[in-house]
Design a protein around this motif. Sequence first.
Motif, PDB file in Angstrom:
ATOM      1  N   ALA A  33       0.863  -1.168   0.000  1.00 57.79           N
ATOM      2  CA  ALA A  33       0.000   0.000   0.000  1.00 57.79           C
ATOM      3  C   ALA A  33       0.908   1.230   0.000  1.00 57.79           C
ATOM      4  O   ALA A  33       2.020   1.189   0.536  1.00 57.79           O
ATOM      5  CB  ALA A  33      -0.887   0.009   1.240  1.00 57.79           C
ATOM      6  N   GLY A  35       1.387   5.616   0.319  1.00 60.72           N
ATOM      7  CA  GLY A  35       0.810   6.818   0.890  1.00 60.72           C
ATOM      8  C   GLY A  35       1.657   8.041   0.605  1.00 60.72           C
ATOM      9  O   GLY A  35       2.846   7.925   0.271  1.00 60.72           O
ATOM     10  N   ALA A  50      -3.669   8.042   0.527  1.00 58.35           N
ATOM     11  CA  ALA A  50      -3.180   6.669   0.495  1.00 58.35           C
ATOM     12  C   ALA A  50      -3.975   5.873  -0.526  1.00 58.35           C
ATOM     13  O   ALA A  50      -5.119   6.207  -0.847  1.00 58.35           O
ATOM     14  CB  ALA A  50      -3.290   6.017   1.871  1.00 58.35           C
ATOM     15  N   SER A  52      -4.602   1.648  -1.946  1.00 63.35           N
ATOM     16  CA  SER A  52      -4.413   0.230  -1.676  1.00 63.35           C
ATOM     17  C   SER A  52      -3.512  -0.415  -2.720  1.00 63.35           C
ATOM     18  O   SER A  52      -3.160   0.196  -3.730  1.00 63.35           O
ATOM     19  CB  SER A  52      -5.759  -0.480  -1.639  1.00 63.35           C
ATOM     20  N   THR A  58      -8.914   4.348  -2.078  1.00 62.01           N
ATOM     21  CA  THR A  58      -8.109   5.535  -1.829  1.00 62.01           C
ATOM     22  C   THR A  58      -8.660   6.275  -0.614  1.00 62.01           C
ATOM     23  O   THR A  58      -9.860   6.198  -0.311  1.00 62.01           O
ATOM     24  CB  THR A  58      -8.084   6.489  -3.030  1.00 62.01           C
ATOM     25  N   VAL A 103      -3.817  -0.807   3.444  1.00 57.78           N
ATOM     26  CA  VAL A 103      -3.738   0.642   3.319  1.00 57.78           C
ATOM     27  C   VAL A 103      -4.252   1.329   4.573  1.00 57.78           C
ATOM     28  O   VAL A 103      -5.246   0.927   5.165  1.00 57.78           O
ATOM     29  CB  VAL A 103      -4.521   1.118   2.077  1.00 57.78           C
ATOM     30  N   TYR A 110       3.655   2.759   8.006  1.00 56.66           N
ATOM     31  CA  TYR A 110       4.488   2.737   6.800  1.00 56.66           C
ATOM     32  C   TYR A 110       5.941   2.457   7.180  1.00 56.66           C
ATOM     33  O   TYR A 110       6.486   3.095   8.078  1.00 56.66           O
ATOM     34  CB  TYR A 110       4.352   4.060   6.058  1.00 56.66           C
TER      35      TYR A 110
END
Length: 123
Positions: A33, A35, A50, A52, A58, A103, A110
């Motif tokens: 995912a 971002g 962000a 997926s 989104t 996501v 992250y």
Amino acid sequence: QVQLVESGGGLVQAGGSLRLSCAASGRTFSSYAMGWFRQAPGKEREFVAAISRNGGSTYYADSVKGRFTISRDNAKNTVYLQMNSLKLEDTAVYYCAASRLPVGTRESGYQYWGQGTQVTVSS
């Protein structure tokens, strides 16, 4: 592991547009995912958008909803951020990030980050 390189930042007048790109290394881009986050001077880094793994979902921060669009091209290992109707408050360093998790909007989700690209909106 994935390495991320952002590009496309620059100086733009208020009301203008920019498209940021983030190129990822490796052959497993579609398993992440992706971002976009940003950090303005004197402020903490914040979530922007962000997407997926397959691009089907989104998410946007309220401050950019309707003006920014995140998209990805898994064949090109690239994620984009189209920014329209830019405002002075959009001035920031924009970071691309990749996550092995589903996501999300949290920075802590992250694992991989780019170096950032500066976006400056002038009046």
